[in-house]
Design a protein around this motif. Sequence first.
Motif, PDB file in Angstrom:
ATOM      1  N   UNK A 225       0.827  -1.210   0.000  1.00 32.59           N
ATOM      2  CA  UNK A 225       0.000   0.000   0.000  1.00 32.59           C
ATOM      3  C   UNK A 225       0.862   1.262   0.000  1.00 32.59           C
ATOM      4  N   UNK A 226       0.358   2.318  -0.613  1.00 32.47           N
ATOM      5  CA  UNK A 226       1.090   3.590  -0.682  1.00 32.47           C
ATOM      6  C   UNK A 226       0.083   4.693  -0.941  1.00 32.47           C
ATOM      7  N   UNK A 227       0.463   5.934  -0.677  1.00 30.33           N
ATOM      8  CA  UNK A 227      -0.463   7.042  -0.939  1.00 30.33           C
ATOM      9  C   UNK A 227      -0.937   7.019  -2.389  1.00 30.33           C
ATOM     10  N   UNK A 228      -2.218   7.248  -2.583  1.00 27.57           N
ATOM     11  CA  UNK A 228      -2.780   7.279  -3.930  1.00 27.57           C
ATOM     12  C   UNK A 228      -3.306   5.937  -4.401  1.00 27.57           C
ATOM     13  N   UNK A 229      -2.959   4.873  -3.705  1.00 30.02           N
ATOM     14  CA  UNK A 229      -3.448   3.556  -4.125  1.00 30.02           C
ATOM     15  C   UNK A 229      -4.813   3.257  -3.503  1.00 30.02           C
ATOM     16  N   UNK A 230      -5.568   2.405  -4.195  1.00 29.56           N
ATOM     17  CA  UNK A 230      -6.939   2.097  -3.780  1.00 29.56           C
ATOM     18  C   UNK A 230      -7.085   0.584  -3.590  1.00 29.56           C
ATOM     19  N   UNK A 231      -7.653   0.211  -2.448  1.00 30.25           N
ATOM     20  CA  UNK A 231      -7.761  -1.210  -2.118  1.00 30.25           C
ATOM     21  C   UNK A 231      -9.194  -1.584  -1.746  1.00 30.25           C
TER      22      UNK A 231
END
Length: 333
Positions: free
Chosen positions: A57-63
Amino acid sequence: MTYSMTESDLIPDPLESALSDPLDSEAVLSEDLQDDVEGAFSHVPVLAAEVVAALAPAPGKVYIDGTLGGAGHTRLLLEAGAAVYGIDQDPFALARAREAKLPGLTVLEGNYRDMAELLAGAGVTQVHGVLLDIGVSSFQLDDGGRGFSYHTDAPLDMRMSQSGESAYDVVNGYEEAELASIIYEYGEDRLSRRIARGIVYAREQAPIDSTVRLAEIIKRAYPGFSKGIHPARRTFQALRIHVNDELGALRDGLSAASALLAPGGRLAVISFHSLEDRIVKRFLLGDESLTPLTKRPVIAAEAEQVTNPRARSAKLRAAEKQSGQRSGTPGAA
Ligand SMILES: C[S@@+](CC[C@H](N)C(=O)[O-])C[C@H]1O[C@@H](n2cnc3c(N)ncnc32)[C@H](O)[C@@H]1O
């Protein structure tokens, strides 16, 4: 979009070597989750570091967290700056998650097998990762009123979603042969026919309406039982799997997750017994758009197994979506 991650990021060496039986093994049904979890106070996310390594996971990612539960894993994804769509079918879990008001989390009510429709309703058609941590949560097992545990006397329910057929309906309404086949198939209990016969005999006297009465009936099918794992464990597991169509949901959910992943996106699935793990293993091998991140399932390090009994039977399998399978940008349309 591509992510770079090596196998060694996902599997710490000691874990890799601790795994004895690789992909081809048909693991024996795990020790009873119910016995393991009994006494646990709250839901501790299993294989937390391994899940984070797998999903990156990282900023800007969607899960999508298809099994939001106590939001343990979701919190880790949020802490890494990602946005999460958290799905659960349990109204109690949903209420707790909504109350927590976690920034970056969108709570969605439903079955994860319907994740495509649920996410489309939120305007999302593609994501960077999907997590499934299947089965029941400690909250569900600890809540004596839900009927999941044979240690606490409660109405026979076992419905995560609180809708549809309950364990009471199954135990009191199904034909003997149907009961035997559920207990055999989902509980892998060799005494399934005997147990089914005992259930049918007992319900002719009076409807079986409580967990403890059912547990006692099952115990009678094991005449030699005095100590050890309770004979009801396999039948309770079987009823729970049947009532919630857990294996059907898993099959549908895996396909739906694969279809929603952007190129380079990750799928991580934690299972707790061999019936589930077999489905995940076969799915990952059969879906040509996915590349498994590890040959073997990842299991918890000894330290985690000691501190979190639920982790003892957990197996994590993860895969990456191949580039070129989908186009577009993950997140809201
Ligand atoms: C093992 S717990 C998840 C715990 C969570 N990962 C955490 O760290 O707190 C499983 C959760 O998934 C939910 N669940 C199980 N099967 C589901 C399904 N088919 N659809 C939606 N939710 C499901 C259960 O209600 C439960 O809350």
